[in-house]
Design an enzyme around this catalytic site. Structure first.
Site, mmCIF file in Angstrom:
data_model
loop_
_atom_site.group_PDB
_atom_site.id
_atom_site.type_symbol
_atom_site.label_atom_id
_atom_site.label_comp_id
_atom_site.label_asym_id
_atom_site.label_seq_id
_atom_site.Cartn_x
_atom_site.Cartn_y
_atom_site.Cartn_z
ATOM 1 N N ASN A 139 0.999 -1.161 -0.084
ATOM 2 C CA ASN A 139 0.101 0.051 0.171
ATOM 3 C C ASN A 139 0.976 1.197 -0.134
ATOM 4 O O ASN A 139 1.156 1.950 -0.796
ATOM 5 C CB ASN A 139 -0.898 0.072 1.114
ATOM 6 C CG ASN A 139 -2.083 1.028 1.320
ATOM 7 O OD1 ASN A 139 -1.655 1.843 0.351
ATOM 8 N ND2 ASN A 139 -3.048 1.062 1.955
ATOM 9 N N ASP A 140 1.441 1.556 1.236
ATOM 10 C CA ASP A 140 2.301 2.840 1.227
ATOM 11 C C ASP A 140 3.303 2.804 0.363
ATOM 12 O O ASP A 140 3.438 4.041 -0.248
ATOM 13 C CB ASP A 140 2.823 2.882 2.607
ATOM 14 C CG ASP A 140 1.629 2.936 3.573
ATOM 15 O OD1 ASP A 140 0.614 3.778 3.131
ATOM 16 O OD2 ASP A 140 1.794 2.729 4.776
ATOM 17 N N VAL A 141 3.897 1.699 -0.150
ATOM 18 C CA VAL A 141 5.332 1.781 -1.080
ATOM 19 C C VAL A 141 4.897 1.991 -2.484
ATOM 20 O O VAL A 141 5.666 2.199 -3.368
ATOM 21 C CB VAL A 141 5.993 0.591 -0.944
ATOM 22 C CG1 VAL A 141 6.439 0.425 0.458
ATOM 23 C CG2 VAL A 141 5.059 -0.716 -1.618
ATOM 24 N N VAL A 142 3.474 2.177 -2.750
ATOM 25 C CA VAL A 142 2.914 2.390 -4.114
ATOM 26 C C VAL A 142 2.086 3.647 -3.796
ATOM 27 O O VAL A 142 1.327 3.799 -5.095
ATOM 28 C CB VAL A 142 2.259 1.364 -4.677
ATOM 29 C CG1 VAL A 142 3.036 0.042 -4.954
ATOM 30 C CG2 VAL A 142 0.891 0.848 -3.893
ATOM 31 N N ALA B 120 0.831 3.309 7.426
ATOM 32 C CA ALA B 120 0.791 4.767 7.320
ATOM 33 C C ALA B 120 -0.272 5.469 7.848
ATOM 34 O O ALA B 120 -0.527 6.481 8.341
ATOM 35 C CB ALA B 120 1.747 5.464 6.469
#
Lengths: 102, 488
Positions: free
Chosen positions: B414-417, B455
């Protein structure tokens, strides 16, 4: 003041080791790729198992009748060994995965 | 002769640690490096057992020592061999905690020696050193020794308690916990512990020996409270930090026994571990202090509360559509994340990859540096499922590839994209390097629900027109997808 200076004087080799080791530790892993972060950490954890040596020394110095100290020392040896052996084996298993398909 | 032989053993040990760490930081030599360090460690341990002597006396209690070594080895090997690849991070944390506990126990025993000396002497004379020692030089040495013992105790205990909590968090047994003012309380607790230790070092008498154990308990509590508020996804950084703590605790032992191999090994790991911690933080675009004070975990709720991003419309994709979409693509990139690790979907993921390759689709994986639970975790997971090493692409490489990619399959990441890291300066993850999957023609996101990621922020990627959602547990969804593709 003088006593402190004397203390530094008498431990100067140790102080040198500490300072040089700090820089060496930083230099030696400076360019590690992020893929290797986990195995490197795991390997480092295995290495800090050197504390086992302290545990062995403590254990070996305990007078045989002192059971509290014997048991604490015994526990320390077990835990230290766990850290060393487990750490190296886990690291090896991780790295084995990497190598297979290289 | 024997003592000088021991010195050589320690020299070899220190050298192998340095060389081992160096080799561990290159992919080709890493495995050998680990072995080199292990051999050095064995030499140093055996040397200590058989050659060490103090004031002409050899070590005793061999049966206890070998018993401990044997038990530790058996349990250690079994645990390390049996643990599942997905559970590796928490295993590492557990081992680290053992080392910390070992250092703390050494301090307890050494302090026992000292406190005995106190009780036999006339204890009621204030200023403890005057009761045992006469010359001021010796008393400075004694104070130095006691300080080292205290440091070993405090650092070792914090490392032990922290590692246990980290272990519990990674396997889901311990939940995040924070109370208002916890940071302040932690700081006061730490300062109190250190001040008490400092006071005790200079004013040790038979009457206040009990303070030593209070220090131990306070350190234990501090270790727990220190890690508790920090979110599970930050545990790698925390473990790495605690690793360097244990290193310093080991070095305290080196000070105590004037033992070079413990000193070099401990300090080396302490320094390397600190650097590694910083490198990990950098990969997540966080500062070390930020993680240290635990403000990310602490502020997490307020960050998500402040985020009132528009809940736009997202569209779902059916399994058969997803299957067709991927089958007729030229190039598919899979982005694995935390969700894949949790669902243990790496094997079925590899199956999907093979199936698509048979149909002439070019499949590869894009690995974000902090995907999964630990840096490099995804690589280990996928390697376990026999995914070929050269199918894995690092972030920079993958970001060039996305432009020419037909379908990106995001598996529980999620957060890394999240494109907000590039576009939204107010976002907590702003500035974090991400996988720019939105450049591909189509994005299929597999998630269990629309819940935000670690996050705690919305991901606008999910609401973009080219994105479609495939809800469900990664393993179950992939299994169905594989079945669907087979039946095409």
């Amino acid at each position: 003041m003088e006593t402190i200076l004397n203390w530094i004087q008498s431990h100067i080799d140790i102080i040198y080791i500490v300072i040089l080791s700090v820089f060496l530790g930083i230099e030696v892993i400076g360019r590690v790729p992020s893929v290797l972060h986990t195995p490197l950490m795991s390997g480092a954890i295995a290495i800090n198992g050197v504390v086992i040596i302290g545990a062995i020394i403590v254990m070996g110095k305990v007078e045989p009748g002192n059971y509290v100290a014997l048991i604490i020392g015994f526990l320390a040896v077990i835990l230290g060994t766990l850290n060393v052996v487990g750490g190296f084996v886990v690291t090896d298993r991780m790295l084995e995965m990497f190598k297979k398909k290289k | 002769m024997e003592l000088s032989l021991l010195t050589v053993c320690y020299l070899i040990g220190s050298l192998t640690f340095i060389i081992g760490l160096k080799m561990l930081s290159h992919p080709d030599s890493a495995r050998k490096g680990n072995l080199v360090a292990a051999v050095g460690m064995t030499i140093a341990i055996l040397g200590t057992i058989f050659l060490y002597e103090e004031e002409g006396k050899k070590l005793g209690n061999y049966s206890w020592i070998f018993g401990g070594l044997f038990l530790g080895t058996v349990i250690g090997v079994l645990a390390a061999k049996k643990v599942k690849m997905t559970a590796m991070p928490e295993m590492v944390s557990l081992f680290n905690g053992m080392g910390g506990a070992c250092a703390a126990l050494i301090s307890v025993n050494e302090f026992g020696h000292i406190s005995k000396m106190l009780t036999v002497s006339t204890a009621d004379i204030p200023g403890w050193h005057t009761t045992i020692i006469v010359s001021p030089e010796e008393s400075v040495n004694m104070i130095g020794m006691v300080i080292t013992i205290f440091l070993g105790l405090i650092i070792g205990t914090v490392s032990f308690a922290g590692s246990m909590i980290a272990w519990g968090k990674l396997n889901g047994k311990v939940k995040d916990f924070a109370f208002p003012g916890q940071q302040v309380f932690n700081l006061i607790l730490l300062a109190g512990t250190l001040i008490t230790a400092g006071y005790l070092a200079f004013n040790l008498t038979a009457n206040n020996v009990i303070l030593f154990y209070i220090i131990a308990i306070a350190s234990l509590i501090y270790g727990v409270l220190f890690v508790l508020p920090i979110g599970g996804a930050d545990m790698p950084v925390v473990i790495s930090l605690l690793n360097s703590f244990t290193g310093v605790a080991a070095a305290c032992g080196g000070f105590l026994y004037d033992n070079q191999v413990m000193l070099t090994g401990g300090i080396l790991v302490g320094a390397a571990g600190t650097l590694l911690t910083i490198l990990m933080c950098k990969a997540m675009n966080r500062s070390l202090t930020n993680v240290l004070i635990g403000s990310f975990g602490g502020n997490k709720s307020s960050a998500s509360a402040a985020q009132t991003g528009p809940q736009g419309n997202y569209k779902e994709i059916s399994l058969s559509d997803a299957a067709v979409c991927m089958c007729y693509a030229n190039k598919v990139i899979i982005v694995p994340g935390y969700g894949l690790a949790v669902a243990q979907a790496q094997h079925v993921c590899h199956e999907l990859e093979k199936l698509l390759e048979e149909k002439g689709v070019n499949v590869s994986y894009a690995i974000h540096p902090v995907a999964g639970r630990m840096p490099g975790h995804m690589n280990v997971l996928l390697a376990e499922a026999d995914v070929s090493y050269d199918k894995l692409q690092e972030m920079e490489q993958a970001n060039d590839e996305f432009k020419t990619t037909d379908v990106v399959l995001v598996l529980g990441a999620n957060d890394v994209v999240n494109p907000a890291a590039k576009t939204d300066a107010s976002s907590p993850i702003y500035g974090m390097p991400i996988l720019e999957v939105e450049q591909a023609k189509t994005v299929i996101v597999n998630k269990r629900s629309m819940k935000p990621g670690y996050a705690g922020i919305e991901n606008e990627l999910f609401f973009q027109p080219k994105t479609s959602m495939l809800f469900g547990d990664a393993k179950a969804a992939l299994q169905k997808l594989v079945a669907e593709i087979k039946s095409l």
